[in-house]
Design a protein around this motif. Sequence first.
Motif, PDB file in Angstrom:
ATOM      1  N   ASP A 192       2.333   5.465  -7.295  1.00  0.00           N
ATOM      2  CA  ASP A 192       2.696   7.050  -7.525  1.00  0.00           C
ATOM      3  C   ASP A 192       3.991   7.267  -6.812  1.00  0.00           C
ATOM      4  N   ILE A 193       4.622   8.018  -7.344  1.00  0.00           N
ATOM      5  CA  ILE A 193       6.032   8.547  -6.715  1.00  0.00           C
ATOM      6  C   ILE A 193       5.961   9.982  -6.110  1.00  0.00           C
ATOM      7  N   ARG A 194       6.124  10.476  -5.030  1.00  0.00           N
ATOM      8  CA  ARG A 194       6.154  11.859  -4.800  1.00  0.00           C
ATOM      9  C   ARG A 194       7.278  12.093  -3.928  1.00  0.00           C
ATOM     10  N   TRP A 195       7.880  13.215  -3.731  1.00  0.00           N
ATOM     11  CA  TRP A 195       9.034  13.364  -3.039  1.00  0.00           C
ATOM     12  C   TRP A 195       8.556  14.726  -2.103  1.00  0.00           C
ATOM     13  N   PHE A 196       9.219  14.657  -0.793  1.00  0.00           N
ATOM     14  CA  PHE A 196       9.190  15.572   0.089  1.00  0.00           C
ATOM     15  C   PHE A 196      10.450  16.166   0.675  1.00  0.00           C
ATOM     16  N   ASP A 197      10.673  17.371   0.720  1.00  0.00           N
ATOM     17  CA  ASP A 197      12.079  18.190   1.009  1.00  0.00           C
ATOM     18  C   ASP A 197      11.978  18.288   2.798  1.00  0.00           C
ATOM     19  N   PRO A 198      12.842  17.335   3.293  1.00  0.00           N
ATOM     20  CA  PRO A 198      12.693  17.607   4.768  1.00  0.00           C
ATOM     21  C   PRO A 198      13.179  19.075   5.335  1.00  0.00           C
ATOM     22  N   ILE A 199      13.959  19.665   4.557  1.00  0.00           N
ATOM     23  CA  ILE A 199      14.586  20.848   4.685  1.00  0.00           C
ATOM     24  C   ILE A 199      13.891  21.998   4.680  1.00  0.00           C
ATOM     25  N   LYS A 200      13.099  22.075   3.636  1.00  0.00           N
ATOM     26  CA  LYS A 200      12.242  23.292   3.245  1.00  0.00           C
ATOM     27  C   LYS A 200      10.681  22.935   3.647  1.00  0.00           C
ATOM     28  N   GLY A 201      10.291  21.699   3.596  1.00  0.00           N
ATOM     29  CA  GLY A 201       9.064  21.314   3.608  1.00  0.00           C
ATOM     30  C   GLY A 201       8.109  21.460   2.418  1.00  0.00           C
TER      31      GLY A 201
ATOM     32  N   GLU B 220       0.726  -1.028   0.061  1.00  0.00           N
ATOM     33  CA  GLU B 220       0.029   0.194   0.050  1.00  0.00           C
ATOM     34  C   GLU B 220       0.884   1.273   0.204  1.00  0.00           C
ATOM     35  N   THR B 221       1.686   1.443   0.911  1.00  0.00           N
ATOM     36  CA  THR B 221       2.415   2.804   1.138  1.00  0.00           C
ATOM     37  C   THR B 221       3.872   2.436   1.531  1.00  0.00           C
ATOM     38  N   TYR B 222       4.945   3.137   0.853  1.00  0.00           N
ATOM     39  CA  TYR B 222       6.192   2.869   1.238  1.00  0.00           C
ATOM     40  C   TYR B 222       6.842   4.398   1.612  1.00  0.00           C
ATOM     41  N   LEU B 223       7.495   4.537   2.310  1.00  0.00           N
ATOM     42  CA  LEU B 223       8.416   5.781   2.694  1.00  0.00           C
ATOM     43  C   LEU B 223       9.545   5.513   2.607  1.00  0.00           C
ATOM     44  N   VAL B 224      10.328   5.976   1.754  1.00  0.00           N
ATOM     45  CA  VAL B 224      11.875   6.000   1.467  1.00  0.00           C
ATOM     46  C   VAL B 224      12.708   7.273   2.000  1.00  0.00           C
ATOM     47  N   TYR B 225      13.557   6.869   2.863  1.00  0.00           N
ATOM     48  CA  TYR B 225      14.474   8.158   3.195  1.00  0.00           C
ATOM     49  C   TYR B 225      15.889   8.121   2.979  1.00  0.00           C
ATOM     50  N   LEU B 226      16.209   8.879   1.815  1.00  0.00           N
ATOM     51  CA  LEU B 226      17.725   8.839   1.369  1.00  0.00           C
ATOM     52  C   LEU B 226      18.461   9.875   2.153  1.00  0.00           C
ATOM     53  N   LYS B 227      19.278   9.213   3.154  1.00  0.00           N
ATOM     54  CA  LYS B 227      20.052  10.346   4.041  1.00  0.00           C
ATOM     55  C   LYS B 227      20.844  11.107   3.373  1.00  0.00           C
ATOM     56  N   HIS B 228      21.429  10.688   2.134  1.00  0.00           N
ATOM     57  CA  HIS B 228      22.498  11.326   1.289  1.00  0.00           C
ATOM     58  C   HIS B 228      22.091  11.782   0.008  1.00  0.00           C
ATOM     59  N   GLY B 229      20.697  11.600  -0.262  1.00  0.00           N
ATOM     60  CA  GLY B 229      19.905  12.008  -1.439  1.00  0.00           C
ATOM     61  C   GLY B 229      20.369  10.895  -2.663  1.00  0.00           C
ATOM     62  N   GLY B 230      20.395  11.592  -3.818  1.00  0.00           N
ATOM     63  CA  GLY B 230      20.523  10.551  -4.971  1.00  0.00           C
ATOM     64  C   GLY B 230      19.498   9.893  -5.301  1.00  0.00           C
ATOM     65  N   LYS B 231      19.676   8.892  -6.056  1.00  0.00           N
ATOM     66  CA  LYS B 231      18.900   7.993  -6.555  1.00  0.00           C
ATOM     67  C   LYS B 231      18.571   6.600  -5.811  1.00  0.00           C
TER      68      LYS B 231
ATOM     69  N   SER C  49      18.392  19.496  -6.175  1.00  0.00           N
ATOM     70  CA  SER C  49      19.463  19.194  -4.956  1.00  0.00           C
ATOM     71  C   SER C  49      19.514  17.754  -4.630  1.00  0.00           C
ATOM     72  N   GLU C  50      20.039  17.212  -5.869  1.00  0.00           N
ATOM     73  CA  GLU C  50      20.148  15.801  -5.385  1.00  0.00           C
ATOM     74  C   GLU C  50      20.898  15.456  -4.502  1.00  0.00           C
ATOM     75  N   GLY C  51      21.955  16.193  -3.991  1.00  0.00           N
ATOM     76  CA  GLY C  51      22.764  15.591  -2.766  1.00  0.00           C
ATOM     77  C   GLY C  51      22.073  15.802  -1.521  1.00  0.00           C
ATOM     78  N   GLN C  52      21.062  16.412  -1.336  1.00  0.00           N
ATOM     79  CA  GLN C  52      20.507  16.506   0.206  1.00  0.00           C
ATOM     80  C   GLN C  52      19.652  15.264   0.484  1.00  0.00           C
ATOM     81  N   ASP C  53      19.302  15.305   1.655  1.00  0.00           N
ATOM     82  CA  ASP C  53      18.260  14.273   2.089  1.00  0.00           C
ATOM     83  C   ASP C  53      16.979  14.425   1.301  1.00  0.00           C
ATOM     84  N   TRP C  54      16.212  13.258   1.194  1.00  0.00           N
ATOM     85  CA  TRP C  54      14.941  13.627   0.559  1.00  0.00           C
ATOM     86  C   TRP C  54      14.001  12.307   1.008  1.00  0.00           C
ATOM     87  N   ALA C  55      12.792  12.727   1.293  1.00  0.00           N
ATOM     88  CA  ALA C  55      11.668  11.235   1.561  1.00  0.00           C
ATOM     89  C   ALA C  55      10.987  11.259   0.452  1.00  0.00           C
ATOM     90  N   ILE C  56      10.748   9.860   0.045  1.00  0.00           N
ATOM     91  CA  ILE C  56      10.179   9.714  -1.278  1.00  0.00           C
ATOM     92  C   ILE C  56       8.829   8.529  -0.850  1.00  0.00           C
TER      93      ILE C  56
END
Length: 612
Positions: free
Chosen positions: A566-575, A542-553, A600-607
Amino acid sequence: MKLKNLTLISSLLVLSTTAQSAVVDGTLQAWHTITVTFDGPDLSESDPATFFDHKLTVTFKNGDTEYQVPGYFAANGNAGESHAKAGNKWQARFTPNRSGVWSYEGSLVTGEKVAVKDTEGTEIPLAASSGTFTIEPSKVSPDSRDFRGQGRLRYVGTHYQQFEGSGKYFLKGGTGSPENMLAFDGFDGTYDYAKKPEFPSLGEDQLHHYGPHRQDWAPDDPFWTNEDGHDSKGLTGLINYISDQGLNSVYLMPLTYEGDGWDVWPWIDPTDRSTFDVSKLDQWETAFSHMQNKGIHILMLLTETENENLFELRDGGAPFADTRKLYYREMIARFGHLLALTWDLGEETGWDDEKGLEVGLGNTHEQRRAFSSYIRKTDPYNHPIKAHEISIVEIYPQLAGYPDFEGPTLQRHMHYNQVVIDHLKMSRDAGRPWLVSMDEPLGWEYGLRPDNDDPTRDHPRKDVLWATLMAGGSGVSWYFGWQNNAPTSDLSAEDLRVRQEMWRQTKLAIDFFNRHVPFERMHAANDLVPGEDNYVFAETGETYLVYLKHGGKASLNLANVSGAFDIRWFDPIKGGTLQLGSVASTTASPNTELGSPPHSEGQDWAILVTAK
């Protein structure tokens, strides 16, 4: 004849035929606190028999629902404003969980140490000891920060607490300092017993003033003054500021005597743990109620490591001192009505240190279980009971599965994600899922530094906040560290604005989970994504949340499920809102490519990956 016996006899004779009826005060709505006041024996807070030898219990009923609520001696019934030390008022605070007609019946008994023993005692007649009142539904919106719109926060057998009224689940994001928040110059009977000179920011009286937060006080806020004329604006403003930042919890101690601060206790004299300061406790109640109305949960640590054996070592040597039982009962009677409250057996409980017998060898496993069971038996609302410690091997395996214990408040300085996962698994294996929170991260000596020392907040955001939430932890409290007793450290902090950037990033994370993540149904599944520093939180299929600590793919292993996502991205720094990356949707496969972030591929992201 001993004074105590004289007190018991006078208690039976004191009521006159002109005693007034019980008074029911408060807003008569669900989830609002009702105070019932009875005329009883005319006594003083300076007499131990007042507290040990009298026990008020009020039974509240609505249909099949019944609460046995412990009451307390209230002096003249308005001690927080009048500073009264004696009187004939006895009260019980009750928070009804439903609308309708409620009945109440008060029972006041007297006898030697009847407050802490399972003895019946001798009944003291109360005029108008019973009655009824009608409760309407709460008029506070469930979308409000005010907990009176959501109901009591309960342990429901999962890794997250749930509001009884709204059904929403709770994630904690709050401040863990100053732990001596109640060492405030606006409370009666409050001073620094040890007068430690290493905290110059607190002034000559060595107490908190919260001067920078007086600007946050509002005219419609609670207001009181202590016996010396110091007012409540600094603390009330601090509470407002915490709420305004979107934080929803505070970590505080009602007892720091013989601890780090030596400046908080509920008694008239901290060397005598049998006589409670009634006006001080009334003022605490006003502050705590304001916290609840502002959406702030209270994690109440009942002792700390330096004083965890204070009662047993100083008050007779029994493994469970009567003074400790009385302390627990008074805290429950006065504050158990609060809707969002967690009892914590103590900070760093179980530790030994260089003081040896001054501290003792820590509480035993048997003591911790006995303490938990006493609190559970006494608290009619079944608030969660937790304990603060650093190690998975020290105390928690011995408490796993225990029916009167709901989990750890962890102290760690590394491996946050894995240690939360380990504790959650240990509790599930024992058959009682725990609430696992991170409540002293980043090391006791370091803690969360001010924004000026760490402008990006990369380490606490990545390695503590998101690591804990992605593991299935129930939340985070930010402890400020010792920092050579700097003006911004744990015991001496006066201005919470110096960490405002971390408050902002904490709010972003908590809001994101509340709006977009069904976290109460999810679990850690880090093996679904490659990379040691990448985390996955999943509700399978149903739902998967992926956190990329150092960004990238990243790619996600969805070998055991099917369908489109569906795939959506969330910015943990700027919201902000959810964003599209290079791939908007995909089909499940063993190597499901999630694409690149919006920028900003080098920052952390939540997918966020959700089934179509």
